[in-house]
Motif scaffolding. Sequence first.
Motif, PDB file in Angstrom:
ATOM      1  N   TRP A 328       0.827  -1.213   0.000  1.00 27.25           N
ATOM      2  CA  TRP A 328       0.000   0.000   0.000  1.00 27.25           C
ATOM      3  C   TRP A 328       0.859   1.260   0.000  1.00 27.25           C
ATOM      4  O   TRP A 328       0.629   2.183  -0.774  1.00 27.25           O
ATOM      5  N   PHE A 329       1.885   1.281   0.841  1.00 26.76           N
ATOM      6  CA  PHE A 329       2.742   2.471   0.889  1.00 26.76           C
ATOM      7  C   PHE A 329       3.486   2.691  -0.417  1.00 26.76           C
ATOM      8  O   PHE A 329       3.951   3.790  -0.700  1.00 26.76           O
ATOM      9  N   ASN A 330       3.586   1.650  -1.235  1.00 28.70           N
ATOM     10  CA  ASN A 330       4.245   1.801  -2.531  1.00 28.70           C
ATOM     11  C   ASN A 330       3.351   2.483  -3.563  1.00 28.70           C
ATOM     12  O   ASN A 330       3.808   2.792  -4.662  1.00 28.70           O
ATOM     13  N   VAL A 331       2.094   2.712  -3.208  1.00 27.82           N
ATOM     14  CA  VAL A 331       1.155   3.324  -4.151  1.00 27.82           C
ATOM     15  C   VAL A 331       1.212   4.846  -4.002  1.00 27.82           C
ATOM     16  O   VAL A 331       2.175   5.482  -4.416  1.00 27.82           O
ATOM     17  N   THR A 332       0.234   5.433  -3.352  1.00 23.13           N
ATOM     18  CA  THR A 332       0.096   6.895  -3.424  1.00 23.13           C
ATOM     19  C   THR A 332       1.155   7.636  -2.606  1.00 23.13           C
ATOM     20  O   THR A 332       1.722   8.636  -3.062  1.00 23.13           O
ATOM     21  N   GLU A 333       1.467   7.133  -1.394  1.00 25.57           N
ATOM     22  CA  GLU A 333       2.491   7.809  -0.575  1.00 25.57           C
ATOM     23  C   GLU A 333       3.829   7.853  -1.316  1.00 25.57           C
ATOM     24  O   GLU A 333       4.516   8.869  -1.335  1.00 25.57           O
ATOM     25  N   GLN A 334       4.203   6.704  -1.883  1.00 30.57           N
ATOM     26  CA  GLN A 334       5.515   6.609  -2.511  1.00 30.57           C
ATOM     27  C   GLN A 334       5.563   7.393  -3.823  1.00 30.57           C
ATOM     28  O   GLN A 334       6.579   8.011  -4.138  1.00 30.57           O
ATOM     29  N   ALA A 335       4.453   7.399  -4.570  1.00 29.73           N
ATOM     30  CA  ALA A 335       4.431   8.164  -5.823  1.00 29.73           C
ATOM     31  C   ALA A 335       4.607   9.651  -5.516  1.00 29.73           C
ATOM     32  O   ALA A 335       5.336  10.364  -6.210  1.00 29.73           O
TER      33      ALA A 335
END
Lengths: 347, 347
Positions: A328-335
């Motif tokens: 999950w953290f690789n989705v919007t937070e990481q982008a």
Amino acid sequence: ATLITSAPAIAATPKIKWRLASSFPKTLDTVYGGGEDFCKRVSELSEGNFEIRSFAAGEIVPALQVMDAVKDGTIECCHTAPYYFFGKNEAFAFDCSVPFGMTARAQNAWMYYGGGQKLLADFYAQYNIVALAAGNSGCQMGGWYRKPIKTVADFKGLKMRVGGFAGRVLEKLGAVPQQIPAGDIYAALEKGTIDAAEWIGPHDDEKLGLYKVAPNYYFPAWWEPSTQFSVMINKKEWDKLPKNYQQILEVAAAETNVRMLAEYDFRNPTALAKLQKGGAKLSAFSNEIMEASFKATNEVLEETAAKNPDFKKIYEPWRQFRNLEFQWFNVTEQAYAKFAFSKKLGK
Amino acid sequence: ATLITSAPAIAATPKIKWRLASSFPKTLDTVYGGGEDFCKRVSELSEGNFEIRSFAAGEIVPALQVMDAVKDGTIECCHTAPYYFFGKNEAFAFDCSVPFGMTARAQNAWMYYGGGQKLLADFYAQYNIVALAAGNSGCQMGGWYRKPIKTVADFKGLKMRVGGFAGRVLEKLGAVPQQIPAGDIYAALEKGTIDAAEWIGPHDDEKLGLYKVAPNYYFPAWWEPSTQFSVMINKKEWDKLPKNYQQILEVAAAETNVRMLAEYDFRNPTALAKLQKGGAKLSAFSNEIMEASFKATNEVLEETAAKNPDFKKIYEPWRQFRNLEFQWFNVTEQAYAKFAFSKKLGK
């Protein structure tokens, strides 16, 4: 009938005095200060009826004996980094920091909602302890090295001041972990008795002055992607408290948890800038090193789970939770982070 | 002399009853629930003497009028997303979310230690309000689109349900912002009255079912890299409180702040997996879109600062703080995140 609408009520606020032994010296102002702020809040919320006096490491209990002192009831509570007790039981690390483990936000999600607190409460019961998350450093730095570290081969024979879990993983890469008190690190690096040392992050590292003798400053500390501190409370003392005093401890710990991380996030950026001005050479560990460290970490985790049932019981749900969080953290937070943090934003 | 060591003390705990108007419906369980948890904690810490009753949006005050109701003293406090009052004064956004602004951790660092709370207190004084940070959603998602959005040109004429600051920036890219209540979004997307809609993140988005009518799910919401919620309190009511009740409000807000973010971080991963199973097509905004949005955001920020002195006064130190935080977060946190979040970790 009377017009006084705010008549004082008789409240169940017994006078209680406790002592809190910190594992930290006063020079670690953010983390020692977190324990002090916790005590202050408890006093305020109880209008001075529940007083906890904070003692720095060594004042009443040596830094690494605070857990035993709480367990045995010598003191009522302590503020510590639970992985200090990794040597007694590797499972303490889940209440603190595990290599390639949770970030600060994932750790809070796990503790408060993901079952972490319950799993840890079961574990701590054998020590007669109730533990509350109370502070976090965020992702630490990977330490100071006399020579640049470019490949896994550079860890061969490297004498490094590093302990616990990280030490066990780094041994697999060929390093020779050393236990040295903070106050002796500078001299050991200067003389070359050791080749490298890890401590915390820019704000705390700056005080030790290591950039002068081992200027190569690496990141990330994959062994401490966040380090959570805890207040440990003797369970018999906890059980004796009125309910609202237990609630005061819980809420004061939660406040310490969010505020200490915010204080580190506030202090580290300016400290890093100062260190770089002073000559620190900032570098990321190479991908080869990260991959080898990840592989070695998984081996150590599996080996530990095979030997230690307390560890295994927490490790399996912990790993599942971590994996889902990371996806999950690789989705919007990481982008967002990838784009925004690397922007040249000026001042 | 007596053996009773825990004699009840007389405490200054006046009986107080307040009402809290939430801007959120009960269906937004995490954010509405955060306000409820806050009230519950205040009651517990005061042993039931300070009672705040929580009302959902519209029960006693309409969702978007809660700030005025607190300002005028109709109610004592509210729980809201301060950027709802962007139309009255753009500076409210700093207490909530700004395009290309702070992440959740940077926001907390700014609020608690970086001068944010003080700057906002000065701003809120003109509204007769004391505000406390009380919850965060983390980085939101970029919304649901009937057709894929690949280039900036795809925003031309795009009718999108999006408000406030984001709407003003997206207008620069050619989009046509629309104001539509949450309950009407589904029908509007289904009929094609609008082409796209942004809401919150997976956990809340799932309930609206938008993936069935606009399956293209983009990230990140660069306009909401974190969204902080606040408890706003009428300043006269605040000033009347005994000191320890003010402290109870502060600490309960801090606990809500850390726990709500943890709850979102706990709920979003499983919700996202469900949405993807249901047919949501997950994509990152292209770099071209991110760059154009960043440029348009900077224009809007500068234009707003030029027109609104309240905004300018906060914007300048805020921008400096953000820039320094981002530089720091791009070091060890980002190096760890980049490596660890993208690992194929299985279950």
